[in-house]
Design an enzyme around this catalytic site. Structure first.
Site, PDB file in Angstrom:
ATOM      1  N   THR A   1       0.853  -1.199   0.000  1.00  0.00           N
ATOM      2  CA  THR A   1       0.000   0.000   0.000  1.00  0.00           C
ATOM      3  C   THR A   1       0.887   1.246   0.000  1.00  0.00           C
ATOM      4  O   THR A   1       2.093   1.151  -0.252  1.00  0.00           O
ATOM      5  CB  THR A   1      -0.998  -0.035   1.177  1.00  0.00           C
ATOM      6  OG1 THR A   1      -1.942   1.026   1.001  1.00  0.00           O
ATOM      7  CG2 THR A   1      -0.326   0.134   2.525  1.00  0.00           C
ATOM      8  N   ASN A   2       0.321   2.408   0.249  1.00  0.00           N
ATOM      9  CA  ASN A   2       1.110   3.639   0.278  1.00  0.00           C
ATOM     10  C   ASN A   2       0.684   4.473   1.482  1.00  0.00           C
ATOM     11  O   ASN A   2      -0.150   4.038   2.279  1.00  0.00           O
ATOM     12  CB  ASN A   2       0.942   4.405  -1.042  1.00  0.00           C
ATOM     13  CG  ASN A   2      -0.519   4.683  -1.331  1.00  0.00           C
ATOM     14  OD1 ASN A   2      -1.192   5.356  -0.555  1.00  0.00           O
ATOM     15  ND2 ASN A   2      -1.025   4.152  -2.428  1.00  0.00           N
ATOM     16  N   ARG A   3       1.245   5.671   1.601  1.00  0.00           N
ATOM     17  CA  ARG A   3       1.059   6.434   2.842  1.00  0.00           C
ATOM     18  C   ARG A   3      -0.192   7.300   2.854  1.00  0.00           C
ATOM     19  O   ARG A   3      -0.391   8.081   3.780  1.00  0.00           O
ATOM     20  CB  ARG A   3       2.302   7.284   3.108  1.00  0.00           C
ATOM     21  CG  ARG A   3       3.525   6.410   3.410  1.00  0.00           C
ATOM     22  CD  ARG A   3       4.756   7.246   3.622  1.00  0.00           C
ATOM     23  NE  ARG A   3       4.561   8.233   4.678  1.00  0.00           N
ATOM     24  CZ  ARG A   3       5.289   9.318   4.818  1.00  0.00           C
ATOM     25  NH1 ARG A   3       6.240   9.577   3.939  1.00  0.00           N
ATOM     26  NH2 ARG A   3       5.064  10.164   5.796  1.00  0.00           N
TER      27      ARG A   3
END
Ligand code: C5P
Length: 415
Positions: A218-220
């Site tokens: 995933t990402n931030r």
């Protein structure tokens, strides 16, 4: 509670009747006041058995009205027509808690105290939040009265299931403040908002691309900006669908569609944005996903220190939406807004995306700044559109960015 633009300066008449749930109305009156509303509380005699007017006066900073007959500041209005005075200019009459007795009086037009007389005099929307113990709410008399009131255009905040003061359990509890505030915002938004009657789809959060049953990439992205946009569109009176990977608390009244991967988000976006007025793609969609998703948990191998993952490109959701709109404009959303979160060449990259993804508006933000972008509460964005060029905005709260964006959206939709 921060100020809420929709509530600033709005006159809310809060009717309070005789239920133990009055303790929740005190919090509600306080939160409405903190949000910027001018709250005039009208208490019935039974309500005053539970709590004194002073409590409401303290949290609202305004006089509390109790008496139909008093013509001075000791509980009446300084006028001989107090009920008309209270009703005049009110943006909303909210009765919370509303007892079975008050509901019956409202249903049949009885008017023997300041609250019920005011209810007949107001011309604004009326919201009632019933609260009663035991099986009273289910009683046919109460249900018949509610049916009458709803047919007449009064809006209902349904009571919740739970434990009563008597120790019994059932449906009849007054919802907590966030739900009551949400209902107030929804009614006021539909009355005053620039997107009233519109259907808006918003995406939020970073997509989750599975590797195996327990892991994903995933990402931030926190989803905060997307949720703020959903709330702002809701406050503007739209019917909002929020397609999200994040588990933040959803704005009241918003239809939430939870998704995980980019593929799931794509399917949900195509389904819900069909014929919608607007799509706002605030989600951070992963560009890549694992080529193969392992059916079982990937294990460490004794003969290897590492793990090589093969990734493949994810579909571009906005490109798919553009294809749908091109094939049949009526099938796609009318207005499409994208985001460009960049760490370099912000404006050049955003301009290219605006054109390539055929957007009506793009929100560009520099994620390398510590006070903008992922996770933080503030954002500094530039809006780019094909016709009206660039609009550089100063550092703002994400809610302020959301409100501004919703205003631009209303403009694009001709609202
Ligand atoms: O291409 P890039 O990810 O930088 O573009 C950002 C915009 O495109 C965002 O609005 C994002 O929601 C959207 N996007 C998309 N599908 C992807 C990647 C991004 O719709 N696969």
């Amino acid at each position: 509670m921060a100020a809420v633009t929709l509530l600033k300066g709005r006159r809310v008449v809060l009717g309070v009747t005789g239920s133990i749930a009055v303790y929740k109305s005190v919090d509600l009156a306080s939160k409405l006041t903190q949000a910027g509303a001018l709250v005039d509380v009208v208490m019935t005699e039974a309500a005053r058995q539970f709590i004194t007017p002073l409590t409401f006066q303290a949290v609202t900073g305004r006089p509390v009205y109790t008496d139909l007959w008093a013509a001075d500041s000791t509980g009446g209005l300084p006028t001989h027509i107090a009920h008309v005075g209270l009703g005049e200019g009110a943006d909303l009459l909210l009765i919370a808690p509303a007892t079975a007795h008050t509901l019956a009086k409202l249903a049949h037009g009885l008017a023997d105290d300041l609250l019920t007389v005011t209810a007949l005099a107001v011309r604004c929307p009326v919201l009632v939040a019933p609260a009663m113990d035991g099986g009273m709410y289910a009683h046919p008399a109460v249900q018949a009265n509610l049916k009458l009131l709803i047919e007449r255009g009064i809006e209902l905040i349904p009571p919740e299931h739970g434990r009563f003061a008597s120790g019994l359990e059932g449906v009849g509890r007054l919802p907590e403040t966030p739900a009551l505030m949400g209902a107030v915002r929804q009614v006021l938004g539909q009355r005053f908002g620039g997107l009233a009657g519109r259907r808006v789809v918003v995406t939020a959060g970073g997509t989750q691309e599975p590797l195996d049953p327990v892991r994903y990439i995933t990402n931030r992205s926190s989803g905060k900006q997307g949720y703020a946009i959903a709330q702002a569109a809701q406050d503007a009176g739209a019917h909002v669908t929020l397609i999200t990977t994040a588990a933040l608390s959803s704005p009241f009244g918003v239809e939430v569609v939870p998704v995980g991967s980019a593929d799931e988000m794509l399917r949900a976006v195509l389904t819900y944005s069909r014929g919608a007025d607007a799509l706002v793609m605030a989600a951070a969609v992963a560009d890549f996903r694992a080529k193969d998703v392992s059916q079982h948990k990937i294990k460490k191998k004794d003969d290897s220190d590492g793990l090589t993952l093969e990734l493949v490109r994810n579909p571009d959701i906005l490109a798919e939406v553009a294809r749908v709109r091109e094939a049949d404009p009526a099938a796609g959303p009318r207005v499409v807004v994208g985001f460009a979160a960049e760490s370099q060449d912000l404006l050049d990259n955003a301009q290219k995306k605006l054109e390539r993804k055929r957007l009506d508006l793009i929100v560009a933000n520099d994620i390398s700044a510590s006070d903008a972008g992922f996770a933080v509460e503030t954002n500094r964005v530039v809006l780019l559109s094909p016709d009206s060029g660039r609009e550089e905005l100063p550092l703002m709260g994400k809610s302020e960015v959301a409100e501004l964006l919703v205003n631009r959206l209303a403009g694009l939709l001709g609202g």
